[in-house]
Design a protein around this motif. Structure first.
Motif, PDB file in Angstrom:
ATOM      1  N   PHE A  14       0.839  -1.179   0.000  1.00  0.00           N
ATOM      2  CA  PHE A  14       0.000   0.000   0.000  1.00  0.00           C
ATOM      3  C   PHE A  14       0.882   1.239   0.000  1.00  0.00           C
ATOM      4  N   ILE A 238      -6.003   2.540   7.217  1.00  0.00           N
ATOM      5  CA  ILE A 238      -6.900   1.854   6.283  1.00  0.00           C
ATOM      6  C   ILE A 238      -7.002   0.368   6.600  1.00  0.00           C
ATOM      7  N   THR A 271      -8.645   7.118   2.944  1.00  0.00           N
ATOM      8  CA  THR A 271      -9.359   6.980   1.669  1.00  0.00           C
ATOM      9  C   THR A 271      -9.679   5.511   1.449  1.00  0.00           C
ATOM     10  N   ASN A 273     -10.056   2.025  -0.025  1.00  0.00           N
ATOM     11  CA  ASN A 273      -9.379   1.467  -1.197  1.00  0.00           C
ATOM     12  C   ASN A 273     -10.196   0.313  -1.771  1.00  0.00           C
ATOM     13  N   TRP A 274      -9.647  -0.335  -2.779  1.00  0.00           N
ATOM     14  CA  TRP A 274     -10.413  -1.403  -3.429  1.00  0.00           C
ATOM     15  C   TRP A 274     -10.695  -2.551  -2.458  1.00  0.00           C
ATOM     16  N   THR A 275      -9.789  -2.757  -1.505  1.00  0.00           N
ATOM     17  CA  THR A 275      -9.999  -3.813  -0.518  1.00  0.00           C
ATOM     18  C   THR A 275     -11.221  -3.526   0.343  1.00  0.00           C
ATOM     19  N   THR A 276     -11.405  -2.258   0.696  1.00  0.00           N
ATOM     20  CA  THR A 276     -12.566  -1.851   1.494  1.00  0.00           C
ATOM     21  C   THR A 276     -13.855  -2.283   0.803  1.00  0.00           C
ATOM     22  N   ARG A 303     -10.665   2.107  -8.309  1.00  0.00           N
ATOM     23  CA  ARG A 303      -9.619   2.295  -7.293  1.00  0.00           C
ATOM     24  C   ARG A 303      -8.394   1.407  -7.532  1.00  0.00           C
TER      25      ARG A 303
END
Length: 496
Positions: A14, A238, A271, A273-276, A303
């Motif tokens: 990350f 994050i 912010t 991210n795509w994992t979220t 993302r």
């Protein structure tokens, strides 16, 4: 699925991760719904290289370290070790800088060549007059020792270090090793020491502990760690939020998950991210909220940054889980247009999704494409089609396909043999099924394999109906060999 920037598995990196902490793989939380009970798995962290202009001498340096790591990885005789390559290069008059060797270590760790990576450090340690070993290097060595020689060796290494050298990175490396080995008591004892020394002052060690608790399915402890961080004004990063979201998902608490996401959005330093969005999409799928899941999946694609292949695997799998075949094919074509080559994991994700969607023609077409470009035969990919044929009752096609797998260079793993056993069980060919299960014990790549309780129960039922005590005894011998007999939780599922 808990994906720990390994790997998992298996490792995703990350952009704001401090390089000094690159050793401690921050967890990515993503749950993939491929069946009724999604599992938590570990994946790995893939470093993203910075893209900026470089002068010629920088290009030569990059080529040099990359060449070294390749030569080490491809040693025909592993017993020769990294030192043989490094010595040979120096004998050729090529002086190796500390920066280059650290890049070599990073590359070897990325591809899980941990023994070779440790040997590079040992080579540098023997040349202390040339290479200054920092506490960050020491922490990485501790991590590698745990992976190569085991936790006890890592503990011995830690104890021999001068107290003055044991900063939070080195404590963190040992904590990470304990968590990876699921040594709960030792991890909890160590983080207490870190608290007393003032080393538990940022999110990183707490994220490691939460990852451990997720692995142990102790979701209440995740909540307690979050509460401690908030109480001590330790900023959640994050990763902290993604783990927290995943813990709620594991308990199917949609309302709590949405509250956490709102809190996350209100934090101007975070912010999503795509994992979220992958994590949230999976939780929505698990709870049957497919419309909300698709909204989250759409957020993933926007993302994706850098040259990261892993998000595409999740996109494909998630679209498969919500039943959107068109999007599976669209993302697959986009993936192929973006990268010159696709790893086996990418082919596995798309074939798995298409099989789940009953698009066997599409799955077979992509399987044939994979056969034409593969560097080696990954039996996990073949198992996807073999399993489909068996589930659909296409016994002859399954038999033919199995033979084709072998001809293409495939080595059956435990799952392969159990799939074949399921076909025999359905046809009440118990002797053949037991032979397959016996074969499933031996593949080296499947050392943790245990037969599915439903298959064991079916064989027991048929054996009793046919008064076939010999088959019953043979089945229990298989269970004994793989360590199931003494596992009360496993045996209770069979009795049920």
């Amino acid at each position: 699925m808990l994906l720990q920037p390994t790997s998992s598995k298996s490792s995703l990196s990350f952009h704001h991760q401090n390089q000094n902490h690159a050793l401690f793989k921050q967890p990515i939380i993503v749950t993939l719904q491929t069946h009724k009970n999604p599992s938590l798995i570990k994946g790995s962290s893939i470093s993203k290289s910075n893209t900026h202009e470089t002068v010629d001498y920088e290009k030569r340096a990059i080529s040099k370290w990359n060449s070294i790591s390749r030569r080490i990885s491809m040693l025909e005789n592993p017993q020769m070790g990294s030192a043989s390559v490094l010595n040979q290069m120096e004998n050729e008059g090529k002086k190796l800088s500390k920066w280059e060797l650290c890049k070599v270590v990073k590359a070897l760790r990325k591809f899980r060549r941990f023994k070779y990576a440790l040997e590079v450090y040992e080579w540098m340690n023997n040349r202390g007059e040339r290479y200054r070993i920092t506490t960050s290097d020491t922490a990485i060595q501790l991590d590698l020792i745990a992976k190569v020689h085991g936790i006890s060796s890592a503990e011995e290494y830690f104890l021999k270090l001068p107290d003055a050298l044991k900063d939070k990175r080195i404590f963190g490396a040992l904590l990470n090793a304990y968590a990876g080995a699921r040594m709960r008591e030792k991890a909890e004892s160590l983080i207490d020491k870190m608290r007393k020394r003032g080393y538990a002052c940022d999110a990183l060690p707490f994220n490691v502990m939460m990852t451990l608790y997720m692995d142990l399915k102790d979701y209440d402890k995740v909540e307690l760690v979050i509460s401690e961080m908030i109480e001590k004004n330790i900023s959640l990063d994050i990763y902290s939020y993604n783990i927290w979201l995943s813990a709620c998902g594991s308990q199917e608490s949609l309302e709590k998950m949405e509250q956490i996401f709102e809190r996350m959005q209100g934090n101007t330093t975070i912010t999503p991210n795509w994992t979220t969005f992958s994590t949230m999409a999976t939780i929505y799928i698990k709870c049957g909220q497919l419309e909300k899941a698709e909204d989250c999946i759409k957020n993933i694609e926007s993302r994706i940054v850098g040259r990261d292949r892993i998000p595409y695997h999740y996109l494909i799998s998630l679209y498969g889980s919500v039943g959107n075949k068109n999007e599976v094919h669209r993302v697959w074509n986009l993936y192929k247009a973006t990268f010159p080559s696709i790893p086996n994991l990418g082919y596995h994700s798309v074939i798995s999704s298409l099989v789940r969607l009953d698009d066997i023609e599409g799955a077979e077409m992509i399987y044939d494409e994979w056969l034409s470009v593969k560097s080696f035969y990954d039996s996990r990919i073949g198992n996807l089609l073999l399993g489909y044929y068996v589930r659909k009752g296409h016994s002859e096609k399954a038999k033919t396909f199995f033979n084709q797998m072998i001809e293409a260079g495939g080595k059956p793993n435990s799952t392969t043999w159990e799939i074949l056993a399921e076909d025999h069980i359905r046809e009440r060919r118990i002797s053949e099924a037991l032979s397959c299960l016996q074969n499933a014990i031996f593949p080296e790549v499947s050392k943790s394999w245990r037969p599915k309780p439903v298959n064991v129960s079916s064989i027991l039922k048929i054996s009793e109906q046919e008064s076939d005590m010999a088959s019953r005894d043979a089945l229990f011998e298989v269970l004994r060999q793989v360590g199931c007999i003494d596992d009360e939780a496993y045996m209770s599922r069979i009795r049920a």
